[in-house]
Write a protein that holds these residues in place. Structure first.
Motif, short mmCIF file in Angstrom:
data_model
loop_
_atom_site.label_atom_id
_atom_site.label_comp_id
_atom_site.label_asym_id
_atom_site.label_seq_id
_atom_site.Cartn_x
_atom_site.Cartn_y
_atom_site.Cartn_z
N LEU A 18 0.88 -1.16 0.00
CA LEU A 18 0.00 0.00 0.00
C LEU A 18 0.92 1.22 0.00
O LEU A 18 1.76 1.36 0.88
N LYS A 40 -2.52 -0.62 -4.06
CA LYS A 40 -3.26 0.63 -3.88
C LYS A 40 -2.26 1.75 -3.65
O LYS A 40 -1.27 1.57 -2.94
N LEU A 73 -8.90 0.64 3.38
CA LEU A 73 -7.60 0.41 2.76
C LEU A 73 -7.26 -1.07 2.78
O LEU A 73 -7.60 -1.78 3.74
N THR A 76 -1.88 -5.11 3.45
CA THR A 76 -0.73 -5.46 2.62
C THR A 76 0.46 -5.84 3.48
O THR A 76 0.48 -5.58 4.69
#
Length: 326
Positions: A18, A40, A73, A76
């Motif tokens: 991320l 992301k 979110l 990760t």
């Protein structure tokens, strides 16, 4: 002219990322080349997001990190990125953690605490460890420890890692404590330490067309240099310093395109955006869209992480995470 690339592609490493405060993606260049899967990326600046999307795809989003729902979110392995640094910059107003941008440091910490990635990489200006901001820096390190991370930090000069630029930045790397190790910063590969100079990275580029690129030649002439010399003697303004092809570049900053930076081409003109990108060790495959203004393009490049430094840090982190899980 051979295609310029200082971030050779390595195989996929199986780690997800991320990316926060992703900018135009100069740091992403390095991380992706090492084999990370960036799932992301977020940034508040619309031009930076446009540049990122143009080069990497639609997983980037323009968003205010203070407003975003942390639970939305992705989870990760790694969180990568540094909050905007102007409030900690020696050249800035020095508002530090009390400035609007400085407060983002604590938001970054909050996201790390909630998401609990295996590791995070935080990048910021050297001003963060100056006397004025050292209490904030020390508090930040303590907080990272409190939320469960073993912390290593180091001031990295890009010139020590094969970049033709004296660019000092603070890198903080946190490893989740249950993984049982502390990150060790990588040593430069043989031939990289303080070796590259300007000619190595921009010497093969054609001279820009003066008619088409008049903005790069505006206001940078003998009169401007003389004016800036006088300003410097009076204690205000910059002195424009033509760089030397046989020496390392000064820091490429967000003002380098305006002629207000101390860093100009040996031929007494502004560096082109492509020249700045190469000095930042970004490959020629990275392209800024034409519909982004020239000033915004320079800002994106100057605010970025030197791509080869991100490549080094990312590679070392992937190797160390792999050796503990095997």
């Amino acid at each position: 002219m051979t295609e310029f690339n200082l971030t050779p592609q390595l195989p996929a490493n199986g780690l997800t990322v991320l990316e926060l405060f992703c900018g135009g993606g100069l740091g992403a260049i390095g991380f992706k080349a090492v084999g990370y899967d960036i799932v992301k990326a977020l940034d508040f600046d619309k031009n930076a997001v446009k540049a990122y999307r143009h080069n990497f795809g639609d997983y980037v989003e323009q968003a205010d990190i203070n407003e975003i729902d942390i639970d939305s979110l992705p989870n990760t392995d790694v969180i990568f990125g540094g909050p905007p640094c102007q409030d900690f910059s020696v050249a800035g107003k020095g508002a530090g953690a009390d400035g609007e941008r400085g407060k983002l440091v604590w938001r970054y910490l909050e996201i790390i605490e909630r998401k609990q990635p295996k590791a995070f990489v935080f990048e910021n200006v050297k001003g963060l460890i100056t006397k004025r901001h050292r209490p904030t820096f020390d508090a930040l390190i303590d907080k990272f420890n409190e939320i469960g991370y073993e912390i290593s930090w180091q001031v990295i000069n890009a010139w020590h890692y094969g970049v033709a630029q004296k660019r000092e930045r603070v890198f903080i790397v946190g490893i989740r404590k249950d993984l049982g190790f502390t990150f060790e910063f990588p040593n430069p590969l043989e031939g990289d330490y303080q070796t590259r100079v300007l000619r190595d990275v921009i010497g093969d580029l054609p001279e820009p067309n003066k008619e088409k690129n008049h903005q790069m030649f505006d206001n940078i002439n003998e009169k401007t240099i003389e004016h800036n010399r006088r300003n410097k003697e009076k204690g205000n303004g910059f002195k424009l310093v033509p760089q030397d092809f046989e020496k390392v570049s000064l820091t490429i900053d967000s003002h380098v395109g305006y002629g207000s930076s101390a860093n100009i081409h040996p031929d007494l003109r502004r560096f082109t955006v492509r020249e700045c990108l190469r000095i930042q060790s970004a490959p020629d495959t990275y392209v800024l869209p034409d519909d982004i203004s020239l000033s915004a393009q320079y800002r994106i490049v100057g605010n970025g992480i030197a791509s080869r430094v991100a490549w080094y840090i990312g590679r070392a982190l992937a190797d160390q995470l792999a050796s503990t899980s095997s």
